[in-house]
Design an enzyme around this catalytic site. Sequence first.
Site, PDB file in Angstrom:
ATOM      1  N   VAL A 149       4.157  -1.096   3.888  1.00  0.00           N
ATOM      2  CA  VAL A 149       2.823  -1.389   4.415  1.00  0.00           C
ATOM      3  C   VAL A 149       2.074  -2.225   3.373  1.00  0.00           C
ATOM      4  O   VAL A 149       2.017  -1.861   2.200  1.00  0.00           O
ATOM      5  CB  VAL A 149       2.035  -0.098   4.714  1.00  0.00           C
ATOM      6  CG1 VAL A 149       0.685  -0.430   5.336  1.00  0.00           C
ATOM      7  CG2 VAL A 149       2.820   0.809   5.644  1.00  0.00           C
ATOM      8  N   ASP A 175       3.731  14.023  15.400  1.00  0.00           N
ATOM      9  CA  ASP A 175       3.957  13.904  13.958  1.00  0.00           C
ATOM     10  C   ASP A 175       2.630  14.043  13.207  1.00  0.00           C
ATOM     11  O   ASP A 175       2.282  13.210  12.380  1.00  0.00           O
ATOM     12  CB  ASP A 175       4.660  12.581  13.644  1.00  0.00           C
ATOM     13  CG  ASP A 175       5.409  12.637  12.304  1.00  0.00           C
ATOM     14  OD1 ASP A 175       5.550  13.744  11.737  1.00  0.00           O
ATOM     15  OD2 ASP A 175       5.843  11.574  11.824  1.00  0.00           O
ATOM     16  N   LEU A 218       0.836  -1.203   0.000  1.00  0.00           N
ATOM     17  CA  LEU A 218       0.000   0.000   0.000  1.00  0.00           C
ATOM     18  C   LEU A 218       0.866   1.245   0.000  1.00  0.00           C
ATOM     19  O   LEU A 218       0.458   2.299  -0.468  1.00  0.00           O
ATOM     20  CB  LEU A 218      -0.874   0.035   1.258  1.00  0.00           C
ATOM     21  CG  LEU A 218      -1.974  -1.001   1.389  1.00  0.00           C
ATOM     22  CD1 LEU A 218      -2.534  -0.983   2.796  1.00  0.00           C
ATOM     23  CD2 LEU A 218      -3.078  -0.704   0.380  1.00  0.00           C
ATOM     24  N   GLY A 219       2.034   1.131   0.582  1.00  0.00           N
ATOM     25  CA  GLY A 219       2.908   2.290   0.659  1.00  0.00           C
ATOM     26  C   GLY A 219       4.230   1.902   1.289  1.00  0.00           C
ATOM     27  O   GLY A 219       4.381   0.817   1.850  1.00  0.00           O
ATOM     28  N   VAL A 220       5.192   2.791   1.150  1.00  0.00           N
ATOM     29  CA  VAL A 220       6.507   2.559   1.718  1.00  0.00           C
ATOM     30  C   VAL A 220       6.865   3.794   2.534  1.00  0.00           C
ATOM     31  O   VAL A 220       6.735   4.914   2.045  1.00  0.00           O
ATOM     32  CB  VAL A 220       7.561   2.335   0.617  1.00  0.00           C
ATOM     33  CG1 VAL A 220       8.910   2.008   1.235  1.00  0.00           C
ATOM     34  CG2 VAL A 220       7.125   1.219  -0.323  1.00  0.00           C
ATOM     35  N   GLY A 221       7.266   3.588   3.763  1.00  0.00           N
ATOM     36  CA  GLY A 221       7.647   4.725   4.604  1.00  0.00           C
ATOM     37  C   GLY A 221       9.015   4.516   5.198  1.00  0.00           C
ATOM     38  O   GLY A 221       9.707   3.547   4.854  1.00  0.00           O
ATOM     39  N   GLY A 222       9.395   5.412   6.062  1.00  0.00           N
ATOM     40  CA  GLY A 222      10.696   5.315   6.713  1.00  0.00           C
ATOM     41  C   GLY A 222      10.817   4.024   7.501  1.00  0.00           C
ATOM     42  O   GLY A 222      11.883   3.423   7.588  1.00  0.00           O
ATOM     43  N   PHE A 223       9.725   3.607   8.036  1.00  0.00           N
ATOM     44  CA  PHE A 223       9.708   2.420   8.894  1.00  0.00           C
ATOM     45  C   PHE A 223       9.834   1.146   8.069  1.00  0.00           C
ATOM     46  O   PHE A 223      10.450   0.180   8.486  1.00  0.00           O
ATOM     47  CB  PHE A 223       8.384   2.440   9.667  1.00  0.00           C
ATOM     48  CG  PHE A 223       8.204   1.326  10.647  1.00  0.00           C
ATOM     49  CD1 PHE A 223       8.669   1.444  11.946  1.00  0.00           C
ATOM     50  CD2 PHE A 223       7.557   0.151  10.275  1.00  0.00           C
ATOM     51  CE1 PHE A 223       8.489   0.424  12.852  1.00  0.00           C
ATOM     52  CE2 PHE A 223       7.381  -0.877  11.188  1.00  0.00           C
ATOM     53  CZ  PHE A 223       7.848  -0.737  12.485  1.00  0.00           C
ATOM     54  N   LYS A 269       2.118  -3.384   8.626  1.00  0.00           N
ATOM     55  CA  LYS A 269       3.319  -2.564   8.470  1.00  0.00           C
ATOM     56  C   LYS A 269       4.500  -3.404   8.908  1.00  0.00           C
ATOM     57  O   LYS A 269       4.571  -3.831  10.059  1.00  0.00           O
ATOM     58  CB  LYS A 269       3.158  -1.322   9.353  1.00  0.00           C
ATOM     59  CG  LYS A 269       4.231  -0.287   9.205  1.00  0.00           C
ATOM     60  CD  LYS A 269       3.680   1.100   9.528  1.00  0.00           C
ATOM     61  CE  LYS A 269       4.215   1.619  10.841  1.00  0.00           C
ATOM     62  NZ  LYS A 269       3.748   2.970  11.158  1.00  0.00           N
TER      63      LYS A 269
END
Length: 839
Positions: free
Chosen positions: A517, A627, A509-514, A531
């Site tokens: 997902v 945040d 669904l998405g890519v983040g710093g963590f 996640k």
Amino acid sequence: MNEEMGTSIFLFVICILSGFWFQFVFPAFSPVDNLLFDCGGSNALKVEDGRTFRPDLENSDLGLFPKSDIVVSDNGLGMSNLYKTVRIFKEMSNYSVSVKQNGRHWLRLHFFPVKNAQYNLNTSVFSVWANGIPLLHEFSFAKLGKGQASFLKEYVIPVGVLDSKKLVLTLSPLNNSVAFINGIEVISVPQSQFPTSVVPIPLGSQVEIPTQKAFETAYRINMGGPPVNPENDTLWRTWEPDQKFLINAAAASSVIVDPSSIKYPPGVSMEIAPNSIYASAQEMGNANVGDQKFNISWTFAVDHSFNYLVRLHFCDIVSESLNNLVFNVYINNQSAINDFDISSKTNELAAAYYVDFIATVSSNSDRIMVQVGPPEMRSLLTNAILNGVEIMKISNNVGSLDGFYHNDQNGSKGSKKKRKLGITIGCSLAGSALFIGIAALLWLYFRHLKKPKNKQVAWLPLPTHVGNSDTRVSIGSYASMSPSLGLGRILAFSEIREATKNFDESLVLGVGGFGKVYRGALDNGVVVAIKRGNPRSQQGLVEFKTEIEMLSKLRHRHLVSLIGYCEELNEMILVYEYMAGGPLRKHLYGSDNQPLTWKQRLEICIGAAKGLHYLHTGASESIIHRDVKTTNILLDENLTAKVADFGLSKFGPTLDQTHVSTAVKGSFGYLDPEYFRRQQLTEKSDVYSFGVVLMEVLCARPAINPSLPREQVNIAEWAMHWQKRGHLEHIIDPHLKKSVNLDSLRKFGETAEKCLADYGIERPTMGDVLWNLEYALQLQETLTESVADENSTNYIPDIPDCIPRIENVNLSVEDIVSEQASDEVTTGVFSQLMDPKGR
Ligand SMILES: *[C@@H]1O[C@H](CO)[C@@H](O)[C@H](O)[C@H]1NC(C)=O
Ligand SMILES: *[C@@H]1O[C@H](CO)[C@@H](O)[C@H](O)[C@H]1NC(C)=O
Ligand SMILES: *[C@@H]1O[C@H](CO)[C@@H](O)[C@H](O)[C@H]1NC(C)=O
């Protein structure tokens, strides 16, 4: 020949000496600390087991309790005289016990709801911490059920992790209730009492148990024998008989021999267990008759989502000769020891032996089962025995023994004077420091675990029973789970892998710093967002823990719910409710989503404001999100907004503090300039970030857009420039121009402007923001209804020369909202109050 003889003599001497040593030393074990307090007592009190408890106020270092009360009552025959007096606390109070030596200590707490005219102790609700570790969360006798007269809790608490040589016991009554305690024991634990690493179930490489872990004795059982009381145990422990835990009593039969016949080989001592434990056992019913095939099984109810240290005591008191007794041992239906021959360990009969395991009880189980039975291979004589079991709950990753609550206290570090007064809210910062300390140690520990060993080691040797459909907890039943156990459930890595089709890239669904997902479906059909943390990110681990901790405490319609997590095999995986609409930002710009109407935008902002208002005021401690941004506000399929991503969240300042000092974290463009300058965090930092979100929603552009001319790069500056001139409408999203009502826009602009004030003190609370946004929505709706005509002067295409000012209603939201338990109710109140037509 001579040499051989010399060796024999030498061995013989060693044997004699060691025998002598054992006999001489063990009964004489004397703990460095052995502190016994009779709470509310006035004289030294000799109890039934021969020990003497001192009055708790004899030593004023322990605390003076001006806000406490003492009740004395004769509870009748058969009750310990420790239960005749009780100290009752009307507010949070500390016992500060000084010990001579750091390290682990037994902490035993005696509770008895003494009958009296003034307080109903049976229904009082209170929490207890030791050195900041939650022991009992909102405990009440009423919860224990009928027939529970008194309550003895035993813990093992590390001393010296936080405060050297101090064990601070905190009792805190729930609002309008009282806390009480009858007796306290603090006794040194022998150095080698607990192992540093243990074999997990299912079997795998050893798992370490860090010394700062606390334990709670869940069960201490003497198989086949009588109860053993404190006077018969060198460490004053209590052992229960096992009958009521046997699944099939007919499968077992008890054996008892003379306790003095029990031998203690090196490494085992009376402090591990008294000889009366090893002198009794359960063996198979009709033992050694033919070729029997059944297990003796015991089952113990425990709290789920914890790891347990399971210690099994064995002593062959049934065999005639060595190597005749061979059996299997199972824990939770998993093999623990195969073809176990006690004599291969002890080389003699009637010798004490014990072995430790660590078992995980996942969220879909609530028991530990121990079984002994014959091995598969046929043998002439079949038998199996067990002499004793101890089950110790191990503090969880947030350092708690009761749920996911860590130290619920907060405040400033209690000064010496305050602590002496004993009425300090104290120990709180110390508690948080402990928590941070524990977190740091855990981090080191996890990091240590990450170093590849021969085999991968998982701290949570995960559930044997995941996938057992009859015990599965369905997502829908979360709310009904015991509130003290937190809400996140531990999921097996295998479940996660299945849910994501082995982390199929098409489900990202998405890519983040963590990390990434994924969208996934649990096998009960519930669609979730998963996640998966990047295991190399150490920052990630801290945020992972914070997120679990925060979200486990919180539940609100406008906060994203945590469904579970997995930290098996060094994974850091969080499982949330799936938000079909995705992040708010995607509905504002940079995607081909249908532009949102002004009303939708207002409703989304109101939802997010409710979530943040709840964070700041609704939980027992205020929480600062840190945040807030449009990618952390998620929408579900009905465009209901929910605040997400609590990885940076922090507990807010308490009443006697104005701020929390912390390194500046957050996202560029949303960061409160005051927080940035002074590194002092308050709830108002979230309010600033939310102001940026409001402008972003209005203007449909990123908070920072470096490709724009210099003065326009930062939305906060650019929008404030126009807001101050009263012409915010010049820069709003062109899609809104037709539908936005000018009064509503003005109210919205004013609200955002106040949020973006330079100084936190000038900014409104989230409650005020919420109030104003509700008002803006009312203005939009009312005027939409009354002025159906598109050419109305209230719409932007015909900007009036003078925009009418909206009267500011100076009502504090705090007056209206006492408890944000149900935001539906509040909304109703708001709507009533603000309906411009209604009043
Ligand atoms: C416990 O100790 C008492 C006195 O020390 C003794 O009379 C009793 O037999 C002991 N009980 C057991 C089970 O060892
Ligand atoms: C062990 O297996 C039995 C029978 O298959 C089952 O009823 C029980 O729930 C299982 N226990 C655990 C702890 O998994
Ligand atoms: C004993 O229990 C274990 C684990 O639950 C099981 O695998 C085994 O078959 C049982 N043995 C007998 C003889 O029933």
